[in-house]
Scaffold this active site. Structure first.
Site, PDB file in Angstrom:
ATOM      1  N   GLU A   1       0.323  -1.300  -0.150  1.00  0.00           N
ATOM      2  CA  GLU A   1       0.139   0.400  -0.100  1.00  0.00           C
ATOM      3  C   GLU A   1       0.528   1.174  -0.578  1.00  0.00           C
ATOM      4  O   GLU A   1       1.673   1.164   0.440  1.00  0.00           O
ATOM      5  CB  GLU A   1      -0.781  -0.439   1.281  1.00  0.00           C
ATOM      6  CG  GLU A   1      -0.048   0.075   2.591  1.00  0.00           C
ATOM      7  CD  GLU A   1      -0.713  -0.204   3.876  1.00  0.00           C
ATOM      8  OE1 GLU A   1      -1.532   0.883   4.214  1.00  0.00           O
ATOM      9  OE2 GLU A   1      -0.958  -1.458   4.207  1.00  0.00           O
TER      10      GLU A   1
ATOM     11  N   LYS B   1      11.120   3.204   0.655  1.00  0.00           N
ATOM     12  CA  LYS B   1      11.064   3.857   0.158  1.00  0.00           C
ATOM     13  C   LYS B   1      10.881   4.569  -0.905  1.00  0.00           C
ATOM     14  O   LYS B   1      11.957   3.811  -2.157  1.00  0.00           O
ATOM     15  CB  LYS B   1      12.208   4.873   1.063  1.00  0.00           C
ATOM     16  CG  LYS B   1      11.931   4.603   2.264  1.00  0.00           C
ATOM     17  CD  LYS B   1      10.170   4.903   2.752  1.00  0.00           C
ATOM     18  CE  LYS B   1      10.750   6.644   3.651  1.00  0.00           C
ATOM     19  NZ  LYS B   1      11.570   7.600   4.885  1.00  0.00           N
TER      20      LYS B   1
ATOM     21  N   CYS C   1      41.962  10.191  15.596  1.00  0.00           N
ATOM     22  CA  CYS C   1      42.884  11.467  16.375  1.00  0.00           C
ATOM     23  C   CYS C   1      43.370  10.295  16.679  1.00  0.00           C
ATOM     24  O   CYS C   1      42.912   9.841  18.004  1.00  0.00           O
ATOM     25  CB  CYS C   1      42.827  12.048  16.201  1.00  0.00           C
ATOM     26  SG  CYS C   1      43.226  13.126  17.907  1.00  0.00           S
TER      27      CYS C   1
HETATM   28 ZN   LIG Z   1      42.998  15.209  17.632  1.00  0.00          ZN
END
Ligand SMILES: [Zn+2]
Length: 704
Positions: free
Chosen positions: A124, A322, A445
């Site tokens: 649907e 979607k 990092c």
């Molecule tokens: Zn950093």
């Protein structure tokens, strides 16, 4: 001057202008928030605006605007409606984006049920409106509620009564019947409404969905009654007796009772038929006259729906396929690097603002180094191997309710002299080295707690909605407190009041963005959250790979902090019974287990945790599922071949009954359910004196 006297000093003209300003500011904030496109306001700032708006509206009730945030779907539910707890949760659906996703969704259902035959579905259109639950008692409409967060919605009964396609009473002998569906607005009605709004100098709605939501959530139902709202019925909530054996019979019953249902709903026998119907609906989309954003598939048999149940708050038996996202082309002005709480370097595209699907987009994710360079981790080309450069014209899209993404480069418009982007090798925030491990797409990092960006992001995560969610202490405030040296780690939040002493409140009030009310409230809000659920605490620690769902599974499995902590520490060597037990929790994979164990083995991190815990009163989390069942709280091990259902279904059923499913027999095992071919586990259970059941005995025990 107090807030109250400030208010009184306002002239009516000032108040009118300010209310208009507030409506526009809060609309922008809501839109930014709901699209997750970098919220423009912190929670505290938003709340301050909301409070100001409310005070002004109380002082000048005749100036209340129709587009006021007090009557719109906002960040926080409006206090104007009373809350309704849904007796059956209104869950959201998982998404499929292509035929492959649909095929794997269907295959996973077949696997779960242990069948290879085709399964019948209904398909649907997915209406782009807002969900509404209508409760009828003895045929009389007694309650209409919005979805809210799925568990608790808002009582909009008076408003729903003004919708023509919502029957006030229905001819039925069913005592309790909750009909769910979607409230929406037709394009032509939406345009006419906006014209009227414009003529009377009122706010223009961005799209039909916003107009429908704003209309249904009007505090004055007289206004709602003038709005052309429509309603399609599509599913059941609480019922005292079913309307049929299938989804399609239920829809037919809705029609017979006088509800509107979507005429494009169809029964499909297999994946090919689903995809064909999806294409048909997609083709008819421009002519429907209302917005849809995909197609919903549901297993037709209600009995199978019941067996399939739920996972992570969405049903296993339904999915939303979607439509492809809208795109727009714009200029890439810069690439910036954001450092996240786990040290991940995320490249963000700064774009010349462009409208995509009704929302202005100025930032988009570029994923990672490889994505910019135009190849994936294995060297396979992305976008045909074209890299992304500053100055390029790029295609941007939004898929569902997520952060915008950069999809393509318009190579023909690449400016002369545009240079390939060089990904940083040192952290832009702390200058520590950046490393990228073999096989990982993300560069990180290495600064750890030295890196201010990581520390701040960890703190922001700690106070986020799904974690400690401290009112008045959002990302912006935490960042300011960090910069002032007031809060460097989570424990500092809880010692803030005592460290600042009696002069602290004054100091806080002097900071930008804080008034006397918000400063006083902050300390109370912090005290409120000293009591915290175990799953929120585990999630708040911000350990890589441990998301909201993982944290909940861990909390449900260990129930209290001490057991959880001891078990994780004992698993430190990635070996032995504690390690095995951690890995056997359904839904905890080896990656999450390793990340968790390594985090709590890290000396620095565990000190941060140890300093935090004494300030908290950690609430025990109950196991998932039905706490009243005969197997609630019991630990079950399945072994051998099950003949009446798959292992997956057996586990899911046990979990829904409040039992814990483990992979190995231990002193904590209550029942071993053994099918044919059971081997060492059966012997171990027998020698340990664990109760052993056949599959039939198990089914009898749980009453099936
Ligand atoms: Zn950093």
């Amino acid at each position: 001057m107090s807030a109250k006297s400030k208010l009184n000093a306002r002239s009516e003209a000032e108040a009118k202008a300010r209310l208009e300003e507030l409506a526009s500011l809060m609309l922008q904030a809501d839109e930014a928030y709901h699209n997750r496109d970098a919220p423009v306001l912190s929670d505290a700032d938003y709340d301050a605006l909301k409070a100001e708006n409310q005070q002004l509206e109380q002082a000048f009730p005749h100036l209340v605007r129709e587009d006021s945030a007090s009557s719109r779907v906002g960040i926080a539910p409006s206090s104007g409606f009373s809350k309704v707890k849904h007796s059956v949760s209104m869950l959201s659906l998982g998404n499929a984006f292509d035929a492959e996703d649909v095929a794997s969704f269907v295959a996973s259902i077949q696997r779960f049920l242990g069948v290879s035959d085709d399964i019948e579905f209904t398909a649907e259109p997915k209406i782009d409106g807002l969900s509404l639950a209508l409760r009828y008692e003895n045929g009389q409409l007694v309650l209409a509620a919005t979805r809210g967060d799925g568990k608790t919605g808002e009582d909009v009964t008076a408003n729903a009564r003004t919708i023509k396609s919502v029957p006030q009473r229905i001819e039925t002998d069913i005592d309790i019947l909750e009909v769910r569906g979607e409230v929406y607005m037709h394009h032509k009605d939406f345009e006419a409404l906006n014209e009227t709004q414009a003529k009377s100098g009122q706010k223009i709605f961005a799209n039909p969905r916003n107009a429908a939501a704003g209309s249904l959530r009007q505090l004055d139902s007289k206004i709602t009654s003038k709005r052309p709202l429509m309603f399609f019925a599509y599913s059941l909530g609480e019922i005292s007796r079913p309307l049929g054996e299938t989804q399609s019979e239920t829809i037919s019953a809705f029609e017979a009772l006088g509800f509107s249902t979507n005429p494009l709903t169809k029964i499909c026998a297999n994946v090919d038929e689903l995809i064909a119907h999806y294409s048909d609906i997609q083709n008819s989309r421009p002519d429907l006259g209302y917005d849809i954003d995909g197609v919903v598939y549901k297993v037709n048999s209600l009995k199978l729906q019941d067996r399939l149940g739920f996972r992570n708050n969405s049903p296993r038996w339904a999915i939303a396929h979607k439509f492809p996202a809208e795109t727009a082309v714009t200029e890439l002005e810069a690439i910036e690097i954001q450092v996240g709480r786990t040290g991940a370097l995320s490249p963000v595209a700064r774009l010349k603002p462009v409208t995509v699907g009704g929302v202005v987009v100025s930032n988009a994710t570029l994923h990672n180094e490889d994505y910019i360079a135009g190849h994936d981790g294995n060297g396979a080309p992305i976008r045909g191997g074209v890299d992304i450069r500053v100055g390029d014209w790029v295609t941007v899209y939004r898929a569902g309710d997520v952060i915008p993404k950069v999809k393509d480069v318009v190579l023909a418009r690449r400016p002369e002299g545009a240079k390939p982007y060089v990904f940083p090798s040192i952290c832009p925030e702390c200058q520590s080295a950046v490393v990228r491990l073999d096989g990982e797409a993300v560069a990180r990092c290495t600064g750890g707690l030295v890196c201010p960006a990581q520390t701040v992001e960890k703190l922001k995560h700690f106070v986020s909605r799904a974690a400690f969610d401290i009112e008045g202490l959002g990302a912006k405030q935490v960042q300011a407190f960090f910069q002032d040296g007031w809060v460097k780690e989570p424990a500092d939040i809880f010692t803030l009041r005592s460290r600042l002493g009696s002069g602290g409140l004054q100091q806080l009030q002097n900071m930008e963005g804080w008034g006397e009310v918000s400063a006083e409230k902050l300390f109370d809000a912090i005290d409120d959250k000293r009591k915290i659920e175990l799953n929120r605490l585990i999630f708040a620690l911000g350990i890589r790979h441990v998301g909201e769902v993982g944290a909940l599974l861990l909390a449900q499995s260990y129930e209290n902090w001490q057991d959880f902590h001891d078990a994780v520490v004992a698993a430190g060597g990635h070996d032995g019974p504690a390690w095995d037990a951690l890995n056997e929790i359904d839904g905890i994979g080896p990656t999450m287990a390793a990340s968790l164990v390594d985090a709590l083995s890290d000396a620095q991190f565990s000190q941060v945790v140890d300093r935090l815990i004494p300030h908290l009163d950690i609430l025990v989390v109950e196991s998932a599922g039905d706490q009243q069942s005969v197997v609630a709280g019991k630990t079950i091990v399945f072994t051998g071949t099950l003949e009446q259902m798959t292992r997956a279904e057996a586990k899911a059923r046990a979990t829904s009954l409040g039992a814990k499913v483990s992979g190995s027999v231990s002193s904590k095992t209550d029942y071993l359910v053994a099918g044919p071919g059971a081997g060492s586990k059966l012997e171990k259970a027998k020698s340990a004196g664990v109760a052993t059941l056949s599959e039939d005995e198990w089914l009898e025990l749980i009453g099936r």
